[in-house]
Design a protein around this motif. Sequence first.
Motif, mmCIF file in Angstrom:
data_model
loop_
_atom_site.group_PDB
_atom_site.id
_atom_site.type_symbol
_atom_site.label_atom_id
_atom_site.label_comp_id
_atom_site.label_asym_id
_atom_site.label_seq_id
_atom_site.Cartn_x
_atom_site.Cartn_y
_atom_site.Cartn_z
ATOM 1 N N ALA A 73 -1.452 -4.216 1.632
ATOM 2 C CA ALA A 73 -1.398 -3.537 2.923
ATOM 3 C C ALA A 73 -1.592 -2.043 2.683
ATOM 4 O O ALA A 73 -1.399 -1.548 1.578
ATOM 5 C CB ALA A 73 -0.070 -3.791 3.626
ATOM 6 N N VAL A 74 -1.978 -1.355 3.760
ATOM 7 C CA VAL A 74 -2.181 0.089 3.719
ATOM 8 C C VAL A 74 -1.506 0.693 4.929
ATOM 9 O O VAL A 74 -1.562 0.131 6.026
ATOM 10 C CB VAL A 74 -3.695 0.441 3.731
ATOM 11 C CG1 VAL A 74 -3.911 1.945 3.786
ATOM 12 C CG2 VAL A 74 -4.406 -0.163 2.521
ATOM 13 N N ALA A 75 -0.856 1.845 4.719
ATOM 14 C CA ALA A 75 -0.291 2.616 5.822
ATOM 15 C C ALA A 75 -0.817 4.039 5.708
ATOM 16 O O ALA A 75 -0.853 4.600 4.615
ATOM 17 C CB ALA A 75 1.235 2.606 5.769
ATOM 18 N N VAL A 76 -1.250 4.607 6.819
ATOM 19 C CA VAL A 76 -1.745 5.981 6.860
ATOM 20 C C VAL A 76 -0.772 6.773 7.720
ATOM 21 O O VAL A 76 -0.771 6.656 8.943
ATOM 22 C CB VAL A 76 -3.167 6.061 7.461
ATOM 23 C CG1 VAL A 76 -3.758 7.438 7.202
ATOM 24 C CG2 VAL A 76 -4.059 4.964 6.916
ATOM 25 N N VAL A 77 0.085 7.556 7.058
ATOM 26 C CA VAL A 77 1.162 8.257 7.753
ATOM 27 C C VAL A 77 1.297 9.660 7.165
ATOM 28 O O VAL A 77 1.709 9.780 6.020
ATOM 29 C CB VAL A 77 2.502 7.523 7.615
ATOM 30 C CG1 VAL A 77 3.594 8.231 8.405
ATOM 31 C CG2 VAL A 77 2.396 6.058 8.019
ATOM 32 N N PRO A 78 0.944 10.672 7.923
ATOM 33 C CA PRO A 78 0.240 10.689 9.192
ATOM 34 C C PRO A 78 -1.271 10.571 8.982
ATOM 35 O O PRO A 78 -1.775 10.842 7.884
ATOM 36 C CB PRO A 78 0.588 12.070 9.761
ATOM 37 C CG PRO A 78 0.741 12.929 8.537
ATOM 38 C CD PRO A 78 1.335 12.021 7.484
#
Length: 181
Positions: A73-78
């Motif tokens: 999975a990937v999260a772009v924050v922010p």
Amino acid sequence: MSEPALLLVVCGAPLAARVGDGVRAARGRGWDPYVLPTDAALPWLEEQDLSDVPVIVGNRRPSEARRTPTADAVAVVPATFHTVNAWATGNADSYPLTTLCAALGSRTPTVAVPYASQELTNHPAWSASLTVLRRAGIRIVDPQNGSAESLASVPSGTGGRIVKDFDWDWVFERITARPTV
């Protein structure tokens, strides 16, 4: 069996000040996190203790082995204005953007938390890029309230409140569910 790999792409905006909390939240949920900051995010990371997590900066050299496992999975924050627009158009001119473009192409579950001012979100490329990303299965989360249905621009002067009130559960609730297109 090893823990699933989470690639945490971090862009240069106030919410980057909470990446350490995101790493701890990821580990608490059974993820093995890797931090991939954009160049603009690096100053936001300086005051955080990230010594126990791989922070991948720049492109690898031809003789170097791959620095991250295949992402579960990937999260772009922010996710800043620049990153959202470059990602949507396939502009893979940095390691974080290459990672995002590859995740989109491989249909890796991905959550993005866009963070941009009203002046930037009024630009016509913004809504077009968000539409492209949503149609490709990227889950978009509002940094102000966790909504996946709507996204408001970040009002000037509210960054401190948004950073303080941001809840990483908003991201992880969307990661565990596979996107539907």
